[in-house]
Design an enzyme around this catalytic site. Structure first.
Site, PDB file in Angstrom:
ATOM      1  N   ARG A  61       9.114  51.771   7.043  1.00  0.00           N
ATOM      2  CA  ARG A  61       9.468  50.766   5.911  1.00  0.00           C
ATOM      3  C   ARG A  61       9.859  50.354   6.120  1.00  0.00           C
ATOM      4  NH1 ARG A  61       9.180  56.341   4.286  1.00  0.00           N
ATOM      5  NH2 ARG A  61      11.994  56.675   4.202  1.00  0.00           N
ATOM      6  N   GLU A  98      22.414  64.620  10.752  1.00  0.00           N
ATOM      7  CA  GLU A  98      23.067  65.611   9.954  1.00  0.00           C
ATOM      8  C   GLU A  98      22.994  66.790  11.671  1.00  0.00           C
ATOM      9  OE1 GLU A  98      22.442  68.293   6.289  1.00  0.00           O
ATOM     10  OE2 GLU A  98      20.724  66.892   6.355  1.00  0.00           O
TER      11      GLU A  98
HETATM   12  P1  AMP Z   1      20.217  57.454   6.479  1.00  0.00           P
HETATM   13  O1  AMP Z   1      20.693  57.245   7.730  1.00  0.00           O
HETATM   14  O2  AMP Z   1      20.662  58.817   5.631  1.00  0.00           O
HETATM   15  O3  AMP Z   1      21.080  56.029   5.810  1.00  0.00           O
HETATM   16  O4  AMP Z   1      18.617  57.330   5.793  1.00  0.00           O
HETATM   17  C1  AMP Z   1      18.714  56.223   6.071  1.00  0.00           C
HETATM   18  C2  AMP Z   1      17.036  55.930   6.218  1.00  0.00           C
HETATM   19  O5  AMP Z   1      16.317  56.990   6.392  1.00  0.00           O
HETATM   20  C3  AMP Z   1      16.546  55.047   5.831  1.00  0.00           C
HETATM   21  O6  AMP Z   1      15.518  54.641   6.889  1.00  0.00           O
HETATM   22  C4  AMP Z   1      14.923  55.501   4.415  1.00  0.00           C
HETATM   23  O7  AMP Z   1      13.974  54.587   4.602  1.00  0.00           O
HETATM   24  C5  AMP Z   1      14.677  56.730   5.225  1.00  0.00           C
HETATM   25  N1  AMP Z   1      15.683  57.439   3.602  1.00  0.00           N
HETATM   26  C6  AMP Z   1      16.730  58.156   3.510  1.00  0.00           C
HETATM   27  N2  AMP Z   1      16.554  58.885   2.379  1.00  0.00           N
HETATM   28  C7  AMP Z   1      15.591  58.625   1.934  1.00  0.00           C
HETATM   29  C8  AMP Z   1      15.223  58.770   0.875  1.00  0.00           C
HETATM   30  N3  AMP Z   1      16.394  60.002  -0.690  1.00  0.00           N
HETATM   31  N4  AMP Z   1      14.155  58.547   0.323  1.00  0.00           N
HETATM   32  C9  AMP Z   1      13.291  57.452   1.115  1.00  0.00           C
HETATM   33  N5  AMP Z   1      13.562  57.470   1.793  1.00  0.00           N
HETATM   34  C10 AMP Z   1      14.859  57.711   2.465  1.00  0.00           C
END
Ligand code: AMP
Length: 173
Positions: A61, A98
């Site tokens: 995305r 995680e």
């Molecule tokens: P993070 O590494 O935890 O910041 O997660 C970011 C990545 O995971 C991004 O590329 C987002 O597209 C996806 N992502 C994480 N959580 C969500 C969520 N609740 N809804 C949609 N996409 C998410």
């Protein structure tokens, strides 16, 4: 249109892709010509005073927003992908998930030394992905000029992990 009006184009999908996660679905925003353009314009407006050579975004995305931002800012677009997806020689970076680790890759000629890079993604949650992309850009000799997201999940405190970077989030939940 006002920024807050955009929230109605974000659809919450409970328990996707797994139990306990509320997935922020941005496809209603993408299919609305006014909302999509408004989103790209606000991100570009925030970054307009910077001199940026490359927009870097993570599959999948991130590509949608990142490429539109690169077009409007008049700079190049460089994709970051999961291991094994890019066809040419790559520079890679292992990062913590995680549970376990994952590997991100970028083409070795994607970033020139001292390129100013804007990192773009749809959602910043824990900040782990954006941090890993930033570290990969820096490993290539680029400088992270900023990070822009359509959605920030502030309850997961991504700004703690991303301290020191200039972060812009259009919508904060
Ligand atoms: P993070 O590494 O935890 O910041 O997660 C970011 C990545 O995971 C991004 O590329 C987002 O597209 C996806 N992502 C994480 N959580 C969500 C969520 N609740 N809804 C949609 N996409 C998410």
């Amino acid at each position: 249109m006002k920024v807050e009006d955009l929230k109605k184009f974000i659809r919450d999908i409970p328990n996707f892709p797994k139990e306990g996660i509320v997935f922020k679905d941005i496809t209603p925003l993408l299919k609305d010509s006014i909302a999509f353009r408004f989103t790209i314009d606000r991100i570009c407006e925030y970054n307009s005073r910077k001199t940026i050579q490359k927009v870097v975004a993570m599959e999948a995305r991130g590509f949608i927003f990142g490429s539109a931002v690169a077009y409007k800012l008049g700079c190049g677009f460089v994709p970051v992908r999961k291991r094994g997806k890019l066809p040419y020689e790559t520079i890679s970076l292992e990062y913590q998930l995680e549970y376990g680790t994952d590997v991100l890759e970028i083409h070795k000629d994607g970033i020139e030394k001292n390129d100013n890079v804007l990192i773009v993604d749809d959602v910043v949650a824990t900040g782990g992905t954006a941090k890993a992309v930033a570290n990969l850009v820096e490993k290539c000799g680029g400088k992270v000029a900023g990070m822009s997201f359509v959605i920030e999940l502030s309850f997961l405190t991504p700004r703690v992990k991303l301290e020191g970077y200039d972060i812009f989030s259009l919508l904060v939940f």
